[in-house]
Write an enzyme that holds these catalytic residues in place. Sequence first.
Site, PDB file in Angstrom:
ATOM      1  CB  ILE A 147       9.113  94.794   0.320  1.00  0.00           C
ATOM      2  CG1 ILE A 147       7.427  95.047  -1.452  1.00  0.00           C
ATOM      3  CG2 ILE A 147       9.673  95.940  -0.087  1.00  0.00           C
ATOM      4  CD1 ILE A 147       7.191  97.048  -1.803  1.00  0.00           C
ATOM      5  CG  ASP A 162       2.693  89.548   7.461  1.00  0.00           C
ATOM      6  OD1 ASP A 162       2.442  89.290   7.479  1.00  0.00           O
ATOM      7  OD2 ASP A 162       4.006  89.654   6.486  1.00  0.00           O
ATOM      8  CG  ASN A 163      -2.002  90.524  10.420  1.00  0.00           C
ATOM      9  OD1 ASN A 163      -1.469  91.086   8.971  1.00  0.00           O
ATOM     10  ND2 ASN A 163      -2.765  91.651  10.508  1.00  0.00           N
ATOM     11  CG  ASN A 188      -1.825  91.162   1.259  1.00  0.00           C
ATOM     12  OD1 ASN A 188      -2.903  90.399   0.579  1.00  0.00           O
ATOM     13  ND2 ASN A 188      -1.519  92.216   0.534  1.00  0.00           N
ATOM     14  CB  SER A 203       3.480 104.894  -1.342  1.00  0.00           C
ATOM     15  OG  SER A 203       3.457 105.460  -2.826  1.00  0.00           O
ATOM     16  CE1 TYR A 234      -0.741 102.228   1.295  1.00  0.00           C
ATOM     17  CE2 TYR A 234      -0.580 103.388  -1.052  1.00  0.00           C
ATOM     18  CZ  TYR A 234       0.098 102.263   0.026  1.00  0.00           C
ATOM     19  OH  TYR A 234       1.447 102.452  -0.010  1.00  0.00           O
ATOM     20  CE  LYS A 276       2.567 103.430   3.375  1.00  0.00           C
ATOM     21  NZ  LYS A 276       2.745 102.227   3.879  1.00  0.00           N
ATOM     22  CG  ASN A 330      -6.552  96.786  -6.853  1.00  0.00           C
ATOM     23  OD1 ASN A 330      -7.445  96.552  -7.663  1.00  0.00           O
ATOM     24  ND2 ASN A 330      -6.466  96.665  -6.266  1.00  0.00           N
ATOM     25  CG  ASN A 331      -0.843  97.476  -7.742  1.00  0.00           C
ATOM     26  OD1 ASN A 331      -0.896  96.975  -7.149  1.00  0.00           O
ATOM     27  ND2 ASN A 331      -0.751  98.872  -8.188  1.00  0.00           N
ATOM     28  CG  LEU A 332       0.585  96.879 -15.940  1.00  0.00           C
ATOM     29  CD1 LEU A 332      -0.405  97.775 -16.772  1.00  0.00           C
ATOM     30  CD2 LEU A 332       1.658  98.632 -16.343  1.00  0.00           C
TER      31      LEU A 332
HETATM   32  P1  NAD Z   1       2.607  93.165   1.318  1.00  0.00           P
HETATM   33  O1  NAD Z   1       1.210  93.089   1.829  1.00  0.00           O
HETATM   34  O2  NAD Z   1       2.742  92.500   0.697  1.00  0.00           O
HETATM   35  O3  NAD Z   1       2.484  93.169   2.426  1.00  0.00           O
HETATM   36  C1  NAD Z   1       2.323  94.123   3.863  1.00  0.00           C
HETATM   37  C2  NAD Z   1       2.459  93.013   5.266  1.00  0.00           C
HETATM   38  O4  NAD Z   1       1.966  93.388   6.106  1.00  0.00           O
HETATM   39  C3  NAD Z   1       1.927  91.709   4.434  1.00  0.00           C
HETATM   40  O5  NAD Z   1       2.426  90.297   4.975  1.00  0.00           O
HETATM   41  C4  NAD Z   1       0.189  91.390   5.652  1.00  0.00           C
HETATM   42  O6  NAD Z   1       0.325  90.310   6.208  1.00  0.00           O
HETATM   43  C5  NAD Z   1       0.872  92.863   6.821  1.00  0.00           C
HETATM   44  N1  NAD Z   1       0.660  93.973   7.295  1.00  0.00           N
HETATM   45  C6  NAD Z   1      -0.899  94.057   7.943  1.00  0.00           C
HETATM   46  N2  NAD Z   1      -0.728  94.729   8.467  1.00  0.00           N
HETATM   47  C7  NAD Z   1      -0.235  93.959   9.480  1.00  0.00           C
HETATM   48  C8  NAD Z   1      -0.758  94.431  10.715  1.00  0.00           C
HETATM   49  N3  NAD Z   1      -1.331  95.099  11.409  1.00  0.00           N
HETATM   50  N4  NAD Z   1       0.227  93.447  11.627  1.00  0.00           N
HETATM   51  C9  NAD Z   1       1.122  92.479  11.022  1.00  0.00           C
HETATM   52  N5  NAD Z   1       1.450  92.603   9.911  1.00  0.00           N
HETATM   53  C10 NAD Z   1       0.511  93.218   8.903  1.00  0.00           C
HETATM   54  O7  NAD Z   1       2.422  94.994   1.063  1.00  0.00           O
HETATM   55  P2  NAD Z   1       3.919  94.795   0.112  1.00  0.00           P
HETATM   56  O8  NAD Z   1       4.032  95.416  -1.432  1.00  0.00           O
HETATM   57  O9  NAD Z   1       5.163  94.384  -0.075  1.00  0.00           O
HETATM   58  O10 NAD Z   1       4.425  96.680   0.751  1.00  0.00           O
HETATM   59  C11 NAD Z   1       4.678  96.286   1.770  1.00  0.00           C
HETATM   60  C12 NAD Z   1       5.037  98.003   1.960  1.00  0.00           C
HETATM   61  O11 NAD Z   1       5.487  99.214   1.126  1.00  0.00           O
HETATM   62  C13 NAD Z   1       3.736  98.610   2.797  1.00  0.00           C
HETATM   63  O12 NAD Z   1       2.937  99.860   3.903  1.00  0.00           O
HETATM   64  C14 NAD Z   1       3.096  98.977   1.325  1.00  0.00           C
HETATM   65  O13 NAD Z   1       1.995 100.171   1.131  1.00  0.00           O
HETATM   66  C15 NAD Z   1       4.128 100.054   0.868  1.00  0.00           C
HETATM   67  N6  NAD Z   1       4.378 100.032  -0.618  1.00  0.00           N
HETATM   68  C16 NAD Z   1       4.336  99.367  -1.314  1.00  0.00           C
HETATM   69  C17 NAD Z   1       4.447  99.422  -3.043  1.00  0.00           C
HETATM   70  C18 NAD Z   1       4.098  98.405  -3.549  1.00  0.00           C
HETATM   71  O14 NAD Z   1       3.328  98.833  -4.541  1.00  0.00           O
HETATM   72  N7  NAD Z   1       4.246  97.436  -3.366  1.00  0.00           N
HETATM   73  C19 NAD Z   1       4.651 100.541  -3.552  1.00  0.00           C
HETATM   74  C20 NAD Z   1       5.015 101.660  -2.108  1.00  0.00           C
HETATM   75  C21 NAD Z   1       5.038 101.654  -0.737  1.00  0.00           C
HETATM   76  N1  UDP Z   2      -2.857  99.906 -15.268  1.00  0.00           N
HETATM   77  C1  UDP Z   2      -3.548 100.112 -16.748  1.00  0.00           C
HETATM   78  N2  UDP Z   2      -4.626  98.822 -16.785  1.00  0.00           N
HETATM   79  C2  UDP Z   2      -4.194  98.365 -15.375  1.00  0.00           C
HETATM   80  C3  UDP Z   2      -3.822  98.856 -13.903  1.00  0.00           C
HETATM   81  C4  UDP Z   2      -2.770  99.463 -14.390  1.00  0.00           C
HETATM   82  O1  UDP Z   2      -3.614 100.673 -16.970  1.00  0.00           O
HETATM   83  O2  UDP Z   2      -5.736  97.406 -15.001  1.00  0.00           O
HETATM   84  C5  UDP Z   2      -1.792 101.825 -15.765  1.00  0.00           C
HETATM   85  C6  UDP Z   2      -2.250 102.832 -14.893  1.00  0.00           C
HETATM   86  O3  UDP Z   2      -4.052 103.470 -15.155  1.00  0.00           O
HETATM   87  C7  UDP Z   2      -1.205 103.187 -14.182  1.00  0.00           C
HETATM   88  C8  UDP Z   2       0.224 102.035 -14.297  1.00  0.00           C
HETATM   89  O4  UDP Z   2      -0.963 101.128 -14.819  1.00  0.00           O
HETATM   90  O5  UDP Z   2      -0.980 104.164 -15.772  1.00  0.00           O
HETATM   91  C9  UDP Z   2       0.531 102.051 -13.527  1.00  0.00           C
HETATM   92  O6  UDP Z   2      -0.583 101.851 -11.958  1.00  0.00           O
HETATM   93  P1  UDP Z   2      -0.787 100.580 -11.304  1.00  0.00           P
HETATM   94  O7  UDP Z   2      -1.422 100.442 -10.513  1.00  0.00           O
HETATM   95  O8  UDP Z   2       0.509  99.654 -11.383  1.00  0.00           O
HETATM   96  O9  UDP Z   2       0.491 101.824 -10.743  1.00  0.00           O
HETATM   97  P2  UDP Z   2       0.056 103.192 -10.092  1.00  0.00           P
HETATM   98  O10 UDP Z   2      -1.071 104.052 -10.095  1.00  0.00           O
HETATM   99  O11 UDP Z   2      -0.033 102.619  -8.232  1.00  0.00           O
HETATM  100  O12 UDP Z   2       1.092 104.156  -9.893  1.00  0.00           O
END
Ligand code: NAD
Ligand code: UDP
Length: 332
Positions: free
Chosen positions: A12, A31-32, A35, A124, A148, A152, A197-199
């Site tokens: 993001i 950024d460290n 990830n 989140s 997790y 938040k 892990n995500n869809l």
């Molecule tokens: P991401 O893992 O791609 O990005 C997070 C970045 O933070 C990574 O580049 C990682 O290297 C860096 N980082 C982690 N710990 C650190 C530290 N201690 N010092 C410096 N850098 C550090 O994740 P993302 O999907 O881009 O998510 C960004 C934020 O949004 C996160 O806080 C996440 O929890 C939140 N969020 C993400 C989602 C999603 O589905 N992607 C949904 C809701 C909230």
């Molecule tokens: N899901 C699925 N197969 C997968 C991963 C996710 O069916 O391999 C489903 C999950 O059960 C949920 C939706 O897709 O209904 C979104 O899941 P995700 O993990 O992406 O997001 P979150 O559950 O955190 O909203």
Amino acid sequence: MNILLTGGLGYIGSHTAVELLDAGFDVVVVDNLSNSDIKVKDKIEKITNKKIKFYEYDLRDLEKLKLVFNENKIDAVIHFAGLKAVGESVEKPLEYYENNLFSTINLIKVMKEYGVKNLVFSSSATVYGRAKSMPIYEDFPTSATNPYGRTKLFIEEILKDFELANPEFNIALLRYFNPVGAHKSGLLGEDPKGIPNNLMPYIARVSVGKLKELSIFGNDYNTKDGTGVRDYIHVVDLAQGHLAALRKLEQNPGLVIYNLGTGVGYSVLDMVNAYNKCCGGKVKYKFAPRRPGDIDVCYASPEKAYKELGWKATHSLEDMCESTYNFQKNNQ
Ligand code: NAD
Ligand code: UDP
């Protein structure tokens, strides 16, 4: 204006960096790389034809963080950095609490020391736990079902206490729903390490033959087709939401909370069908048992963000699928 993005090379953060640079902001990233990949910096610069200032520091290192504020006049911070995998957080709770909480506490300490008063925090929809009804409004009760989510929730509470004690601060808690999609250049997108892990990243890997088939977790939910329903939001829409939040903070609102979602719920089957239209039916799937901890339906009311930030999502489900497939093909 000079904006510090923590975690700015992540999924993001990188998209937000592009939107900020395109809008004329200067961007500093800490950024460290736990990830993310340093190559993302070049990609951001290639897309925007602008430079960013990058520090490979860990936010838990207070002295290094001070250096960043010493060397740059920061106007506002967007705090993306954090660990985000729900399953991993259950196995390694202390790592999650240590990384996510200590990082945030260090960050606000240094912001206070250097008089930087505007902060946007990546929260989140997970903080709503099992919401009593849909859509979800910002004043719904909060709870968490895993470490997790608790990080938040705790960080939101810490920031609320901090803002009460330091009313000159302006803090936006942005509660993201399900970010998906990629930049149209095909250079930036979500590329998780290991098996996703995500869809959406799972679907993407199946679509290019890196994984065999998708398991759909549950087809007996109380939804139109029995599969889980979520509010998927294109990452570029989400990125633009951060610019809207920064503008809001300029008005000295104190602490504000916004959902960033579309307000529309799509099922897993909706997503698979839409994706298959883009890729020519390459995503095979089977039904599997429900994933423990999953909820049936989750979608936002995006009304408050529209009214107060003038922001709303514009990308369609098709945009989400096409951009993801394009990114996945480009990044084999
Ligand atoms: P991401 O893992 O791609 O990005 C997070 C970045 O933070 C990574 O580049 C990682 O290297 C860096 N980082 C982690 N710990 C650190 C530290 N201690 N010092 C410096 N850098 C550090 O994740 P993302 O999907 O881009 O998510 C960004 C934020 O949004 C996160 O806080 C996440 O929890 C939140 N969020 C993400 C989602 C999603 O589905 N992607 C949904 C809701 C909230
Ligand atoms: N899901 C699925 N197969 C997968 C991963 C996710 O069916 O391999 C489903 C999950 O059960 C949920 C939706 O897709 O209904 C979104 O899941 P995700 O993990 O992406 O997001 P979150 O559950 O955190 O909203």
